[in-house]
Scaffold this active site. Structure first.
Site, PDB file in Angstrom:
ATOM      1  CB  CYS A   1      -0.972  -0.011   1.170  1.00  0.00           C
ATOM      2  SG  CYS A   1      -2.180  -1.326   1.012  1.00  0.00           S
TER       3      CYS A   1
ATOM      4  CG  HIS B   1      -3.042   3.507   1.894  1.00  0.00           C
ATOM      5  ND1 HIS B   1      -3.493   3.112   0.663  1.00  0.00           N
ATOM      6  CD2 HIS B   1      -3.130   2.416   2.704  1.00  0.00           C
ATOM      7  CE1 HIS B   1      -3.834   1.844   0.718  1.00  0.00           C
ATOM      8  NE2 HIS B   1      -3.629   1.393   1.942  1.00  0.00           N
TER       9      HIS B   1
ATOM     10  CG  ASN C   1      -6.573  -0.754   0.845  1.00  0.00           C
ATOM     11  OD1 ASN C   1      -5.887  -0.304  -0.081  1.00  0.00           O
ATOM     12  ND2 ASN C   1      -6.056  -1.284   1.939  1.00  0.00           N
TER      13      ASN C   1
HETATM   14  N1  ACO Z   1     -18.551  -8.533   8.731  1.00  0.00           N
HETATM   15  C1  ACO Z   1     -19.025  -8.781   9.966  1.00  0.00           C
HETATM   16  N2  ACO Z   1     -18.207  -9.123  11.000  1.00  0.00           N
HETATM   17  C2  ACO Z   1     -16.884  -9.195  10.745  1.00  0.00           C
HETATM   18  C3  ACO Z   1     -16.348  -8.940   9.479  1.00  0.00           C
HETATM   19  C4  ACO Z   1     -17.233  -8.602   8.448  1.00  0.00           C
HETATM   20  N3  ACO Z   1     -16.816  -8.307   7.186  1.00  0.00           N
HETATM   21  N4  ACO Z   1     -14.994  -9.085   9.535  1.00  0.00           N
HETATM   22  C5  ACO Z   1     -14.699  -9.410  10.800  1.00  0.00           C
HETATM   23  N5  ACO Z   1     -15.840  -9.482  11.535  1.00  0.00           N
HETATM   24  C6  ACO Z   1     -15.994  -9.793  12.954  1.00  0.00           C
HETATM   25  C7  ACO Z   1     -14.834 -10.534  13.525  1.00  0.00           C
HETATM   26  O1  ACO Z   1     -14.970 -11.926  13.297  1.00  0.00           O
HETATM   27  C8  ACO Z   1     -14.901 -10.170  14.994  1.00  0.00           C
HETATM   28  O2  ACO Z   1     -15.910 -10.961  15.593  1.00  0.00           O
HETATM   29  P1  ACO Z   1     -15.737 -11.475  17.113  1.00  0.00           P
HETATM   30  O3  ACO Z   1     -15.706 -10.225  17.951  1.00  0.00           O
HETATM   31  O4  ACO Z   1     -16.961 -12.298  17.308  1.00  0.00           O
HETATM   32  O5  ACO Z   1     -14.459 -12.236  17.146  1.00  0.00           O
HETATM   33  C9  ACO Z   1     -15.432  -8.733  14.982  1.00  0.00           C
HETATM   34  O6  ACO Z   1     -16.015  -8.546  13.661  1.00  0.00           O
HETATM   35  C10 ACO Z   1     -14.357  -7.698  15.204  1.00  0.00           C
HETATM   36  O7  ACO Z   1     -13.254  -7.990  14.336  1.00  0.00           O
HETATM   37  P2  ACO Z   1     -11.957  -7.093  14.330  1.00  0.00           P
HETATM   38  O8  ACO Z   1     -11.011  -7.612  13.307  1.00  0.00           O
HETATM   39  O9  ACO Z   1     -11.442  -6.949  15.715  1.00  0.00           O
HETATM   40  O10 ACO Z   1     -12.573  -5.686  13.874  1.00  0.00           O
HETATM   41  P3  ACO Z   1     -11.898  -4.274  13.775  1.00  0.00           P
HETATM   42  O11 ACO Z   1     -12.730  -3.277  14.445  1.00  0.00           O
HETATM   43  O12 ACO Z   1     -10.430  -4.297  14.110  1.00  0.00           O
HETATM   44  O13 ACO Z   1     -12.007  -3.926  12.206  1.00  0.00           O
HETATM   45  C11 ACO Z   1     -10.588  -3.946  10.242  1.00  0.00           C
HETATM   46  C12 ACO Z   1     -11.359  -4.770  11.259  1.00  0.00           C
HETATM   47  C13 ACO Z   1     -11.593  -3.099   9.464  1.00  0.00           C
HETATM   48  C14 ACO Z   1      -9.860  -4.879   9.287  1.00  0.00           C
HETATM   49  C15 ACO Z   1      -9.594  -2.995  10.937  1.00  0.00           C
HETATM   50  O14 ACO Z   1      -8.863  -3.708  11.912  1.00  0.00           O
HETATM   51  C16 ACO Z   1      -8.611  -2.337   9.981  1.00  0.00           C
HETATM   52  O15 ACO Z   1      -8.950  -1.485   9.187  1.00  0.00           O
HETATM   53  N6  ACO Z   1      -7.323  -2.684  10.079  1.00  0.00           N
HETATM   54  C17 ACO Z   1      -6.278  -2.014   9.293  1.00  0.00           C
HETATM   55  C18 ACO Z   1      -6.318  -2.296   7.843  1.00  0.00           C
HETATM   56  C19 ACO Z   1      -5.155  -1.600   7.184  1.00  0.00           C
HETATM   57  O16 ACO Z   1      -4.719  -0.532   7.589  1.00  0.00           O
HETATM   58  N7  ACO Z   1      -4.558  -2.140   6.195  1.00  0.00           N
HETATM   59  C20 ACO Z   1      -3.361  -1.432   5.703  1.00  0.00           C
HETATM   60  C21 ACO Z   1      -2.883  -1.687   4.520  1.00  0.00           C
HETATM   61  S1  ACO Z   1      -3.562  -3.013   3.562  1.00  0.00           S
HETATM   62  C22 ACO Z   1      -2.231  -3.519   2.617  1.00  0.00           C
HETATM   63  O17 ACO Z   1      -1.117  -3.148   2.811  1.00  0.00           O
HETATM   64  C23 ACO Z   1      -2.529  -4.535   1.539  1.00  0.00           C
END
Ligand code: ACO
Length: 323
Positions: free
Chosen positions: A113, A250, A280
């Site tokens: 990214c 980004h 993204n």
């Molecule tokens: N729909 C519904 N529920 C979901 C989904 C979904 N699509 N995906 C995960 N969940 C659930 C999980 O299973 C979890 O359930 P549980 O509590 O029963 O275990 C709950 O939602 C919370 O999951 P988390 O992963 O803790 O959710 P979070 O609030 O952290 O959000 C996310 C996830 C959006 C991925 C976030 O962590 C994020 O944006 N991270 C950074 C991403 C990023 O910056 N990427 C950078 C570059 S990408 C690259 O370089 C290719």
């Protein structure tokens, strides 16, 4: 001394547009969850027969048209991508053939990214030394090729697209309004590779691998590392947040962008945001956002624009460009 000056910008999104509700038809997810956690509402995905170089070539053609420069005048093409058409040749070489940039040398950069800022930095070195006169810097990714469409935790986050800049090497004494690339700052830490990677198990089975991400950990790193990158670019150029006209981050998650906005007291009105509509697109998010904001008249000639990114590697980066 020579400076890399932006002459044109272009972008391309494939026409197939998939909403959160469309995804919820096949995955255990909801529009509410995706919007609340990421700010994403839709994403564009490759059409049948399309590949990454097709997106990149379309964005490049628009950037060249915008610059009023013919492809035959380009002598360097750098494509940032993690989803090349093939392991080789480079996607940049495919783009070269597709747009008819017969005089260019062409290669790819992989910094996930952060790839676009890395590619900009690489091209800037050639342009500053005069080794290249006119360059196309492209960020292009088709993440739909490498996400596991059965994994709701990653499948909802990504989209496909490409953006491109045409840059020209100009003698500093002939540059108006201080235009050009003022600085680029690149960082890597390979120790955390396992937080965000594409596996190779599938690749050995003659299929592309899939994205694996520990989202919560990456989120924490993103806030910290992007913060470092922004501080570095401000400090290096002896400027304050108020001196910046536009921040082009980004687009991994609206919450990350809002977190940076709060931390640095950057008004959200100065942030260029596309994550709601593009999701993204990895290396393509920044040039797509530049294209959108330049096209609709937000980014004007002579304005200061800060770019920042963080991604797999881990890699992170920032840049100051006077448009
Ligand atoms: N729909 C519904 N529920 C979901 C989904 C979904 N699509 N995906 C995960 N969940 C659930 C999980 O299973 C979890 O359930 P549980 O509590 O029963 O275990 C709950 O939602 C919370 O999951 P988390 O992963 O803790 O959710 P979070 O609030 O952290 O959000 C996310 C996830 C959006 C991925 C976030 O962590 C994020 O944006 N991270 C950074 C991403 C990023 O910056 N990427 C950078 C570059 S990408 C690259 O370089 C290719």
């Amino acid at each position: 001394m020579r400076r890399s000056v932006v002459r044109g910008v272009g972008g391309y999104l494939p026409s197939k547009c998939v909403s959160n509700s469309d995804l919820a038809g096949n995955l255990d997810t909801t529009d509410e969850w995706i919007v609340e956690r990421t700010g994403m509402k839709q994403r564009h995905l490759l059409g049948d027969g399309q590949n990454t170089s097709d997106l990149a070539a379309e964005a490049a053609k628009i950037a060249l048209q915008n610059a009023g420069i013919d492809a035959s005048a380009i002598d360097l093409i750098v494509v940032a991508t993690v989803t090349p058409d093939h392991p080789f040749p480079a996607t940049a070489a495919r783009v070269q053939a597709k747009i008819g940039a017969t005089k260019a040398f062409a290669f790819d950069v992989n910094a996930v990214c952060s790839g676009f800022v890395y590619a900009l930095s690489v091209a800037d070195q050639y342009l500053k030394t005069g080794m290249a006169k006119k360059a196309l810097v492209i960020g292009a990714d088709a993440m739909s090729k490498i996400v596991d469409w059965n994994d709701r935790s990653t499948a909802v986050l990504f989209g496909d697209g490409a953006g491109a800049l045409v840059l020209e090497s100009v003698d500093e004494t002939h540059v108006d309004f201080g235009r050009g690339v003022h600085s680029t700052h690149l960082f890597s830490d390979g120790c955390h590779y396992d937080l965000l990677y594409v596996d190779t198990k599938q690749a050995s089975a003659k299929q592309p691998g899939h994205v694996h991400m520990q989202g919560r950990e990456i989120f924490k790193f993103a806030i910290k590392l992007i913060g470092e990158a922004v501080e570095t670019v401000l400090h290096h150029n002896s400027i304050a947040v108020d001196d910046i006209d536009w921040f082009v981050p980004h687009q991994a998650n609206l919450r990350i962008i809002e977190g940076i906005s709060t931390h640095f007291k950057i008004p959200m009105e100065k942030m260029v945001v596309t994550v709601d509509r593009h999701s993204n697109t990895s290396a393509a998010t920044i040039p797509l956002a530049l294209w959108e904001a330049a096209n609709d008249g937000r980014i004007q000639q002579g304005q200061r624009v800060v770019l920042e990114a963080m991604g797999g590697g881990l890699t992170w980066a920032s840049a100051l460009v006077v448009w």
